[in-house]
Design a protein around this motif. Structure first.
Motif, PDB file in Angstrom:
ATOM      1  N   MET A   1       0.899  -1.169   0.012  1.00 51.28           N
ATOM      2  CA  MET A   1       0.137  -0.094  -0.011  1.00 51.28           C
ATOM      3  C   MET A   1       0.792   1.306  -0.035  1.00 51.28           C
ATOM      4  O   MET A   1       2.038   1.095   0.481  1.00 51.28           O
ATOM      5  CB  MET A   1      -1.095   0.007   1.107  1.00 51.28           C
ATOM      6  CG  MET A   1      -1.908  -1.044   1.192  1.00 51.28           C
ATOM      7  SD  MET A   1      -2.710  -1.184   3.061  1.00 51.28           S
ATOM      8  CE  MET A   1      -4.039   0.398   2.527  1.00 51.28           C
ATOM      9  N   ASP A   2       0.422   2.238  -0.669  1.00 53.80           N
ATOM     10  CA  ASP A   2       1.324   3.487  -0.513  1.00 53.80           C
ATOM     11  C   ASP A   2       0.728   4.199   0.653  1.00 53.80           C
ATOM     12  O   ASP A   2      -0.239   4.041   1.343  1.00 53.80           O
ATOM     13  CB  ASP A   2       0.912   4.162  -1.820  1.00 53.80           C
ATOM     14  CG  ASP A   2      -0.388   4.961  -1.929  1.00 53.80           C
ATOM     15  OD1 ASP A   2      -1.104   5.055  -0.934  1.00 53.80           O
ATOM     16  OD2 ASP A   2      -0.874   5.382  -2.995  1.00 53.80           O
ATOM     17  N   SER A   3       1.527   5.248   1.071  1.00 53.61           N
ATOM     18  CA  SER A   3       1.600   5.948   2.504  1.00 53.61           C
ATOM     19  C   SER A   3       0.261   6.787   2.541  1.00 53.61           C
ATOM     20  O   SER A   3      -0.476   6.735   3.615  1.00 53.61           O
ATOM     21  CB  SER A   3       2.752   6.995   2.811  1.00 53.61           C
ATOM     22  OG  SER A   3       2.710   7.873   1.643  1.00 53.61           O
ATOM     23  N   GLU A   4      -0.183   7.275   1.362  1.00 56.06           N
ATOM     24  CA  GLU A   4      -1.550   7.854   1.557  1.00 56.06           C
ATOM     25  C   GLU A   4      -2.548   6.841   1.731  1.00 56.06           C
ATOM     26  O   GLU A   4      -3.530   7.376   2.692  1.00 56.06           O
ATOM     27  CB  GLU A   4      -1.637   8.439   0.191  1.00 56.06           C
ATOM     28  CG  GLU A   4      -2.840   9.517   0.014  1.00 56.06           C
ATOM     29  CD  GLU A   4      -3.109  10.289  -1.108  1.00 56.06           C
ATOM     30  OE1 GLU A   4      -4.417  10.293  -1.714  1.00 56.06           O
ATOM     31  OE2 GLU A   4      -1.919  10.843  -1.757  1.00 56.06           O
ATOM     32  N   LYS A   5      -2.585   5.865   1.258  1.00 54.89           N
ATOM     33  CA  LYS A   5      -3.625   4.859   1.513  1.00 54.89           C
ATOM     34  C   LYS A   5      -3.691   4.278   2.996  1.00 54.89           C
ATOM     35  O   LYS A   5      -4.794   4.109   3.733  1.00 54.89           O
ATOM     36  CB  LYS A   5      -3.646   3.709   0.494  1.00 54.89           C
ATOM     37  CG  LYS A   5      -4.645   2.670   0.899  1.00 54.89           C
ATOM     38  CD  LYS A   5      -6.164   2.987   0.370  1.00 54.89           C
ATOM     39  CE  LYS A   5      -6.897   1.895   0.508  1.00 54.89           C
ATOM     40  NZ  LYS A   5      -8.259   2.159   0.480  1.00 54.89           N
ATOM     41  N   ILE A   6      -2.431   4.090   3.284  1.00 52.39           N
ATOM     42  CA  ILE A   6      -2.317   3.787   4.856  1.00 52.39           C
ATOM     43  C   ILE A   6      -2.660   4.688   5.961  1.00 52.39           C
ATOM     44  O   ILE A   6      -3.464   4.425   6.823  1.00 52.39           O
ATOM     45  CB  ILE A   6      -0.647   3.602   5.002  1.00 52.39           C
ATOM     46  CG1 ILE A   6      -0.263   2.126   4.510  1.00 52.39           C
ATOM     47  CG2 ILE A   6      -0.594   3.197   6.850  1.00 52.39           C
ATOM     48  CD1 ILE A   6       1.498   2.027   4.462  1.00 52.39           C
ATOM     49  N   ASN A  11      -7.006   6.417   9.326  1.00 50.64           N
ATOM     50  CA  ASN A  11      -8.008   7.714   9.751  1.00 50.64           C
ATOM     51  C   ASN A  11      -9.407   7.206   9.948  1.00 50.64           C
ATOM     52  O   ASN A  11     -10.131   7.496  10.849  1.00 50.64           O
ATOM     53  CB  ASN A  11      -7.774   8.961   8.691  1.00 50.64           C
ATOM     54  CG  ASN A  11      -8.526   9.854   9.059  1.00 50.64           C
ATOM     55  OD1 ASN A  11      -8.766  10.574  10.018  1.00 50.64           O
ATOM     56  ND2 ASN A  11      -9.076  10.666   8.159  1.00 50.64           N
ATOM     57  N   GLN A  12      -9.544   6.275   8.788  1.00 46.30           N
ATOM     58  CA  GLN A  12     -10.876   5.718   9.292  1.00 46.30           C
ATOM     59  C   GLN A  12     -11.222   4.823  10.600  1.00 46.30           C
ATOM     60  O   GLN A  12     -12.390   4.577  10.802  1.00 46.30           O
ATOM     61  CB  GLN A  12     -11.207   4.500   8.108  1.00 46.30           C
ATOM     62  CG  GLN A  12     -11.370   5.308   6.534  1.00 46.30           C
ATOM     63  CD  GLN A  12     -11.309   4.439   5.475  1.00 46.30           C
ATOM     64  OE1 GLN A  12     -11.182   2.998   5.801  1.00 46.30           O
ATOM     65  NE2 GLN A  12     -11.492   4.861   4.174  1.00 46.30           N
ATOM     66  N   LYS A  13      -9.954   4.545  11.018  1.00 46.62           N
ATOM     67  CA  LYS A  13     -10.060   3.916  12.328  1.00 46.62           C
ATOM     68  C   LYS A  13     -10.127   4.660  13.572  1.00 46.62           C
ATOM     69  O   LYS A  13      -9.860   4.070  14.608  1.00 46.62           O
ATOM     70  CB  LYS A  13      -9.073   2.719  12.413  1.00 46.62           C
ATOM     71  CG  LYS A  13      -8.904   1.777  11.296  1.00 46.62           C
ATOM     72  CD  LYS A  13      -9.930   0.570  11.747  1.00 46.62           C
ATOM     73  CE  LYS A  13      -9.766  -0.699  10.795  1.00 46.62           C
ATOM     74  NZ  LYS A  13     -10.662  -1.779  10.897  1.00 46.62           N
ATOM     75  N   GLY A  14      -9.894   6.052  13.184  1.00 44.95           N
ATOM     76  CA  GLY A  14      -9.526   6.960  14.224  1.00 44.95           C
ATOM     77  C   GLY A  14      -8.456   7.090  14.829  1.00 44.95           C
ATOM     78  O   GLY A  14      -8.069   7.541  15.927  1.00 44.95           O
ATOM     79  N   LEU A  15      -7.372   6.483  13.908  1.00 44.52           N
ATOM     80  CA  LEU A  15      -5.945   6.497  14.344  1.00 44.52           C
ATOM     81  C   LEU A  15      -4.913   7.371  13.558  1.00 44.52           C
ATOM     82  O   LEU A  15      -5.373   7.748  12.411  1.00 44.52           O
ATOM     83  CB  LEU A  15      -5.490   5.191  14.273  1.00 44.52           C
ATOM     84  CG  LEU A  15      -6.222   4.030  15.131  1.00 44.52           C
ATOM     85  CD1 LEU A  15      -5.903   2.562  14.630  1.00 44.52           C
ATOM     86  CD2 LEU A  15      -6.025   4.205  16.737  1.00 44.52           C
ATOM     87  N   ASN A  16      -3.800   7.500  13.959  1.00 47.83           N
ATOM     88  CA  ASN A  16      -2.766   8.260  13.137  1.00 47.83           C
ATOM     89  C   ASN A  16      -1.502   7.833  13.810  1.00 47.83           C
ATOM     90  O   ASN A  16      -1.396   6.993  14.891  1.00 47.83           O
ATOM     91  CB  ASN A  16      -3.051   9.764  13.409  1.00 47.83           C
ATOM     92  CG  ASN A  16      -2.848  10.327  14.765  1.00 47.83           C
ATOM     93  OD1 ASN A  16      -2.104   9.784  15.675  1.00 47.83           O
ATOM     94  ND2 ASN A  16      -3.768  11.268  15.100  1.00 47.83           N
ATOM     95  N   ALA A  17      -0.181   8.358  13.353  1.00 50.48           N
ATOM     96  CA  ALA A  17       0.968   7.949  13.497  1.00 50.48           C
ATOM     97  C   ALA A  17       1.243   8.286  15.168  1.00 50.48           C
ATOM     98  O   ALA A  17       1.931   7.548  15.730  1.00 50.48           O
ATOM     99  CB  ALA A  17       1.885   8.496  12.846  1.00 50.48           C
TER     100      ALA A  17
END
Length: 93
Positions: A1-6, A11-17
């Protein structure tokens, strides 16, 4: 997967780095580097994949290729060991 898709999947899971980093006790930059580079810390990569409910190899194809190389190398070593053992048996007699 590319970084944008990750990032989208996170984001859809309410998460970030930053959230992943906090959960793992690492710097957010470390997580971001793995996402951007598609390789790096396998522990972080695995956590990212788990966070978006995907396999490590699906999210980071680098690891699929790396695992293929590791398996190939193991098979080569096994084959060589068999050859060496046969040759050693011949020389012992």
């Amino acid at each position: 997967m590319d970084s944008e898709k990750i990032y989208q999947e996170l984001n859809q899971k309410g998460l970030n780095a930053s959230i992943i980093a906090e959960a793992m006790g690492v710097l957010p930059q470390s997580v971001a580097v793995v996402i951007r580079m598609g390789k790096g810390s396998k522990r972080i990569a695995s956590a990212i994949a788990t966070a978006i409910d995907k396999s490590l190899e699906e999210v980071f194809p680098f690891y699929k290729e790396k695992n293929k190389k590791i398996e190939w190398r193991k098979m080569q070593a096994i084959n060589l060991k068999e050859i060496l053992n046969k040759d050693h048996c011949k020389n012992v007699k």
